[in-house]
Design a protein around this motif. Structure first.
Motif, PDB file in Angstrom:
ATOM      1  N   VAL A 328      43.489  35.028  32.819  1.00 49.05           N
ATOM      2  CA  VAL A 328      44.398  35.888  32.063  1.00 49.05           C
ATOM      3  C   VAL A 328      43.772  37.273  31.921  1.00 49.05           C
ATOM      4  N   ILE A 329      44.588  38.288  32.176  1.00 50.04           N
ATOM      5  CA  ILE A 329      44.166  39.667  31.936  1.00 50.04           C
ATOM      6  C   ILE A 329      44.934  40.139  30.706  1.00 50.04           C
ATOM      7  N   GLY A 330      44.208  40.506  29.664  1.00 54.39           N
ATOM      8  CA  GLY A 330      44.868  40.851  28.411  1.00 54.39           C
ATOM      9  C   GLY A 330      44.392  42.181  27.871  1.00 54.39           C
ATOM     10  N   GLY A 331      45.237  42.810  27.080  1.00 53.50           N
ATOM     11  CA  GLY A 331      44.845  44.055  26.422  1.00 53.50           C
ATOM     12  C   GLY A 331      43.763  43.777  25.384  1.00 53.50           C
ATOM     13  N   PHE A 332      42.911  44.769  25.137  1.00 53.75           N
ATOM     14  CA  PHE A 332      41.830  44.605  24.158  1.00 53.75           C
ATOM     15  C   PHE A 332      42.438  44.777  22.774  1.00 53.75           C
ATOM     16  N   ALA A 333      43.133  43.757  22.315  1.00 50.13           N
ATOM     17  CA  ALA A 333      43.853  43.863  21.049  1.00 50.13           C
ATOM     18  C   ALA A 333      43.909  42.510  20.371  1.00 50.13           C
ATOM     19  N   GLY A 334      43.787  42.543  19.045  1.00 45.53           N
ATOM     20  CA  GLY A 334      43.980  41.345  18.239  1.00 45.53           C
ATOM     21  C   GLY A 334      43.201  40.153  18.756  1.00 45.53           C
ATOM     22  N   GLY A 335      43.854  38.999  18.723  1.00 39.68           N
ATOM     23  CA  GLY A 335      43.187  37.748  19.076  1.00 39.68           C
ATOM     24  C   GLY A 335      42.959  37.548  20.559  1.00 39.68           C
ATOM     25  N   ILE A 336      43.476  38.458  21.367  1.00 38.71           N
ATOM     26  CA  ILE A 336      43.231  38.341  22.810  1.00 38.71           C
ATOM     27  C   ILE A 336      41.734  38.396  23.068  1.00 38.71           C
ATOM     28  N   THR A 337      41.016  39.155  22.234  1.00 45.14           N
ATOM     29  CA  THR A 337      39.579  39.340  22.471  1.00 45.14           C
ATOM     30  C   THR A 337      38.762  38.082  22.164  1.00 45.14           C
ATOM     31  N   VAL A 338      39.278  37.174  21.354  1.00 48.78           N
ATOM     32  CA  VAL A 338      38.512  35.933  21.134  1.00 48.78           C
ATOM     33  C   VAL A 338      38.933  34.828  22.106  1.00 48.78           C
ATOM     34  N   GLN A 339      40.081  34.991  22.732  1.00 50.79           N
ATOM     35  CA  GLN A 339      40.515  33.976  23.691  1.00 50.79           C
ATOM     36  C   GLN A 339      39.952  34.253  25.079  1.00 50.79           C
ATOM     37  N   ILE A 340      39.926  35.528  25.441  1.00 50.61           N
ATOM     38  CA  ILE A 340      39.415  35.874  26.765  1.00 50.61           C
ATOM     39  C   ILE A 340      37.940  36.205  26.653  1.00 50.61           C
ATOM     40  N   ILE A 341      37.116  35.394  27.281  1.00 52.49           N
ATOM     41  CA  ILE A 341      35.698  35.718  27.381  1.00 52.49           C
ATOM     42  C   ILE A 341      35.554  36.517  28.672  1.00 52.49           C
ATOM     43  N   TYR A 342      35.209  37.782  28.513  1.00 53.71           N
ATOM     44  CA  TYR A 342      35.233  38.728  29.631  1.00 53.71           C
ATOM     45  C   TYR A 342      34.428  38.200  30.817  1.00 53.71           C
ATOM     46  N   GLY A 343      35.087  38.099  31.947  1.00 56.49           N
ATOM     47  CA  GLY A 343      34.393  37.666  33.160  1.00 56.49           C
ATOM     48  C   GLY A 343      34.193  36.159  33.256  1.00 56.49           C
ATOM     49  N   VAL A 344      34.581  35.426  32.215  1.00 59.18           N
ATOM     50  CA  VAL A 344      34.393  33.972  32.210  1.00 59.18           C
ATOM     51  C   VAL A 344      35.753  33.254  32.232  1.00 59.18           C
ATOM     52  N   THR A 345      36.631  33.662  31.293  1.00 57.53           N
ATOM     53  CA  THR A 345      37.964  33.048  31.262  1.00 57.53           C
ATOM     54  C   THR A 345      39.052  34.043  31.682  1.00 57.53           C
ATOM     55  N   GLY A 346      38.663  35.275  31.961  1.00 59.08           N
ATOM     56  CA  GLY A 346      39.624  36.311  32.328  1.00 59.08           C
ATOM     57  C   GLY A 346      39.007  37.668  32.056  1.00 59.08           C
ATOM     58  N   TYR A 347      39.872  38.673  31.873  1.00 58.98           N
ATOM     59  CA  TYR A 347      39.371  40.025  31.576  1.00 58.98           C
ATOM     60  C   TYR A 347      40.199  40.650  30.461  1.00 58.98           C
ATOM     61  N   THR A 348      39.527  41.356  29.566  1.00 59.70           N
ATOM     62  CA  THR A 348      40.249  42.235  28.652  1.00 59.70           C
ATOM     63  C   THR A 348      40.199  43.634  29.248  1.00 59.70           C
ATOM     64  N   VAL A 349      41.306  44.361  29.090  1.00 61.91           N
ATOM     65  CA  VAL A 349      41.386  45.711  29.656  1.00 61.91           C
ATOM     66  C   VAL A 349      41.908  46.674  28.599  1.00 61.91           C
ATOM     67  N   ASN A 350      41.646  47.949  28.827  1.00 62.46           N
ATOM     68  CA  ASN A 350      41.992  48.968  27.837  1.00 62.46           C
ATOM     69  C   ASN A 350      42.982  50.003  28.361  1.00 62.46           C
ATOM     70  N   SER A 351      43.459  49.828  29.572  1.00 58.80           N
ATOM     71  CA  SER A 351      44.356  50.841  30.151  1.00 58.80           C
ATOM     72  C   SER A 351      45.202  50.203  31.257  1.00 58.80           C
ATOM     73  N   VAL A 352      46.239  50.928  31.654  1.00 55.97           N
ATOM     74  CA  VAL A 352      47.066  50.493  32.788  1.00 55.97           C
ATOM     75  C   VAL A 352      46.192  50.386  34.047  1.00 55.97           C
ATOM     76  N   GLU A 353      45.304  51.371  34.195  1.00 51.12           N
ATOM     77  CA  GLU A 353      44.447  51.392  35.385  1.00 51.12           C
ATOM     78  C   GLU A 353      43.493  50.194  35.398  1.00 51.12           C
ATOM     79  N   GLY A 354      42.928  49.896  34.221  1.00 51.65           N
ATOM     80  CA  GLY A 354      42.015  48.750  34.125  1.00 51.65           C
ATOM     81  C   GLY A 354      42.729  47.451  34.444  1.00 51.65           C
ATOM     82  N   CYS A 355      43.956  47.359  33.991  1.00 55.85           N
ATOM     83  CA  CYS A 355      44.760  46.164  34.255  1.00 55.85           C
ATOM     84  C   CYS A 355      45.014  46.052  35.756  1.00 55.85           C
ATOM     85  N   ALA A 356      45.385  47.164  36.380  1.00 53.96           N
ATOM     86  CA  ALA A 356      45.662  47.154  37.822  1.00 53.96           C
ATOM     87  C   ALA A 356      44.412  46.766  38.605  1.00 53.96           C
ATOM     88  N   PHE A 357      43.254  47.299  38.214  1.00 55.21           N
ATOM     89  CA  PHE A 357      42.019  46.995  38.944  1.00 55.21           C
ATOM     90  C   PHE A 357      41.705  45.498  38.876  1.00 55.21           C
TER      91      PHE A 357
END
Lengths: 402, 222
Positions: A328-357
């Motif tokens: 899952v790729i999620g915005g760096f907001a609210g509870g998304i940050t505790v569900q997504i372990i960056y690089g392990v269960t998905g990625y949190t992103v902070n921009s449209v560009e980050g999401c696209a990458f």
């Protein structure tokens, strides 16, 4: 076809071992006690969905669980939508008349509803002022599901006068806690692994549903499931897809609905339709609140699941996607940050560009995506299933009732 | 093999997480918080870390160290806090004193106070442990060993990771039970010397089972 009411023992097949026995032992300490939930809608949105699932489970383990819904005029729900937006940080205007409407509807509901229970759990701002007018017998808890980490001061000040009268508050994340003179507990929300939205599906079931929804499976599917709400940034998702599309062929599915208490939904949907117009690879699906099976199939058919929210309560669609074994790729907001372990269960992103990458990275590294999906499912099993939620609530009841 | 007059009752636990509504955006605020928060909060951020890390572990086994290293990006303070082993301290106030001294000393050597720029602030929490009997009991070393294997990890935490020590409750302390009821002081001493700090609950259980199996083999009850 209505689902058979689930029993706690049905969950033994999917939850961590010992969990069910632990729930039964904890439940013995609150046998026969009553727990009443109060919210503002019976259909649509995460709270209603959660209550539909776990009230029967409370009843199954001997807690007298009930559910009341407040009723109000369109004007009332416009006010509460403004509260919702203001508490999530948007600047809103509140007139004296709006505040009067809010209080008056809460007063009417307090007179109409039977609010006698050992523990009364009031969900979100809409019914928060019931405590001002109801005759209290048991312990009252305010359960806040939204992101109030940076609330508009006037809105919070108004609401706070009621919150301080509760015996305790529950928030979904530490960053949502406030300076309050009452205990504030942290309870993560959860998903039900046996619900229509999350149960296992066969490949044939998934294919049949995708056919019915006219979603071809000829290329990777990017999926965002959420209400049509500005905080979920559906336009940002379309923009990220357009960046990806220059390099990698894929489809984008935006699936969601609106809730009874969300008058802005139709307007956001129309903006999304306009932004998607003319691209046959963007599918905007307005689904009814009962479309759980469709959402389940879409998540299982997806290659990558997105939840690019810019403000979020907890964002349980992330856990739903993870439970399907998807990165899952999620915005760096609210509870998304505790569900997504960056690089392990998905990625949190902070921009449209980050999401696209990150979409491009995962589309081009399918083995990484597969491993992340496996990690994601196990992480949800340990932390975000309904049985863990049940344990937290039972523990809180034990603690409050002694 | 000797049977106990008083059975050992395995108890598991669940942690109710309470937020104190207090945050730290820099290391001075972290220090102030550590000085002022209730003991249950220090307990939450150090010992009870193990209850929350059953599947994915943080870089360090205490929240203060992880926050300094990851959110503030001050790896030096992170490492200095990480090496503090909470199991070395008789009581939580001694642990508090050690943490304060480390941060104070670290800040004294810096021209500016490191703070969060892109990361998340530190949120002070507090732990309330709810005890839950498992229904599993032991009267012999064999039954004790099988109980250790059968209980959930919350029970391993409860009996071996500090709840018992914190509450000073001898009647639920397995080491006291092995000493007094089964007359196994050597085994009790060996378990007492097993330091849980750098292992997980599951890892500790595996080590404990190996020790118990070894003793059972010696007495011919393998």
């Amino acid at each position: 076809m209505p689902e058979r009411p689930l029993r706690l023992d049905d969950y033994r097949q999917v939850v961590p071992s010992n969990t069910i026995d632990l729930i039964y032992r904890l439940a013995e300490r609150v046998q026969g006690r009553s727990l009443l939930h109060v919210n503002s809608t019976r259909v649509g949105g995460g709270v209603a969905e959660m209550l539909h699932r776990y009230i029967p489970l409370f009843q199954d383990i001997g807690v007298e669980a009930g559910w009341e819904v407040i009723s109000g005029s369109d004007a009332f729900f416009r006010v509460t939508k403004s509260f919702h937006n203001a508490l999530q940080g948007q600047e809103q205007v509140f007139t004296e008349e709006m505040l009067r409407t809010y209080l008056e509807v809460n007063r009417e509901n307090a007179a109409r509803l039977d609010l006698a229970a050992d523990v009364v759990m009031i969900h979100d701002p809409q019914p928060a002022a019931l405590i001002e007018y109801a005759s209290r017998k048991g312990k009252w808890i305010w359960r806040c599901h939204i992101d109030i980490s940076r609330p508009q001061r006037r809105a919070w000040n108004f609401l706070r006068q009621f919150i301080v009268k509760y015996d305790a508050a529950i928030f979904s994340l530490p960053k949502f806690s406030q300076r309050l003179p009452i205990p504030q507990y942290l309870i993560y929300p959860s998903i039900d692994p046996l619900s229509e939205k999350n149960r296992d599906l066969t490949g044939e079931e998934v294919n049949a549903i995708l056919d019915r929804l006219n979603i071809p499976r000829d290329k990777p599917i990017l999926l965002q499931v959420s209400r049509f709400d500005r905080f979920k940034d559906p336009i940002g998702v379309i923009n990220a897809y357009r960046i990806v599309k220059k390099y990698d062929d894929c489809r984008l599915v935006l699936a969601g609905g609106t809730a009874d208490d969300d008058p802005e939904g139709a307007q956001v949907l129309s903006e999304v339709m306009e932004a998607a117009a003319g691209d046959p690879n963007i599918h905007v699906l307005l689904l009814p609140p009962t479309a759980d099976l469709e959402i389940n199939a879409l998540q299982r058919a997806a290659t990558i699941i997105l939840q690019k929210s810019i403000r979020e309560g907890f964002g349980l669609t992330v856990a739903e996607g993870m439970w399907k074994g998807k990165p899952v790729i999620g915005g760096f907001a609210g509870g998304i940050t505790v569900q997504i372990i960056y690089g392990v269960t998905g990625y949190t992103v902070n921009s449209v560009e980050g999401c696209a990458f990150r979409i491009r990275y995962l589309l081009n590294n399918p083995e990484v995506a597969r491993q992340m999906g496996e990690n994601a499912r196990e992480y949800v099993r340990q932390n975000f299933l309904i049985t863990r939620d049940l344990i937290d609530h039972l523990a809180l009841m034990v603690s409050l009732l002694g | 093999m000797r049977r106990a007059g008083r059975p050992f009752l395995f108890i598991t636990c669940h942690e109710l997480k309470e937020m104190l509504g207090r945050t730290a955006w820099d290391e001075r605020e972290l220090l102030d918080g550590i000085e002022e928060v209730p003991a249950d909060s220090l307990y939450y951020h150090t010992l009870s870390y193990f209850l929350r890390s059953k599947y994915l572990a943080s870089p360090y086994p205490n929240d203060f160290a992880t926050w300094a290293a990851i959110q503030v990006r001050d790896r030096v303070l992170g490492e200095r806090l990480a090496v503090v082993d909470p199991f070395d301290y008789e009581d939580i106030e001694s642990l508090r004193s050690e943490l304060i001294t480390i941060i104070d000393d670290h800040l004294a050597s810096l021209p500016t106070i490191p703070r969060v720029v892109y990361g998340e602030p530190f949120h002070f929490m507090r732990s309330t442990i709810i005890e839950i009997p498992t229904g599993i009991e032991a009267r012999s070393l064999r039954e004790f060993r099988d109980g250790v294997q059968a209980v959930d990890l919350g029970a391993i935490f409860y009996h071996f990771f500090g709840v018992v020590r914190r509450k000073n409750s001898r009647h639920v302390d397995p080491i006291v039970w092995l000493e007094e009821e089964l007359d196994l002081p050597d085994l009790a001493g060996r378990i007492r010397r097993m330091n849980p700090y750098v292992s997980s609950l599951d890892g500790f259980r595996t080590r404990l089972l190996a020790v118990l199996d070894h003793v059972l083999e010696e007495v011919g009850d393998a």
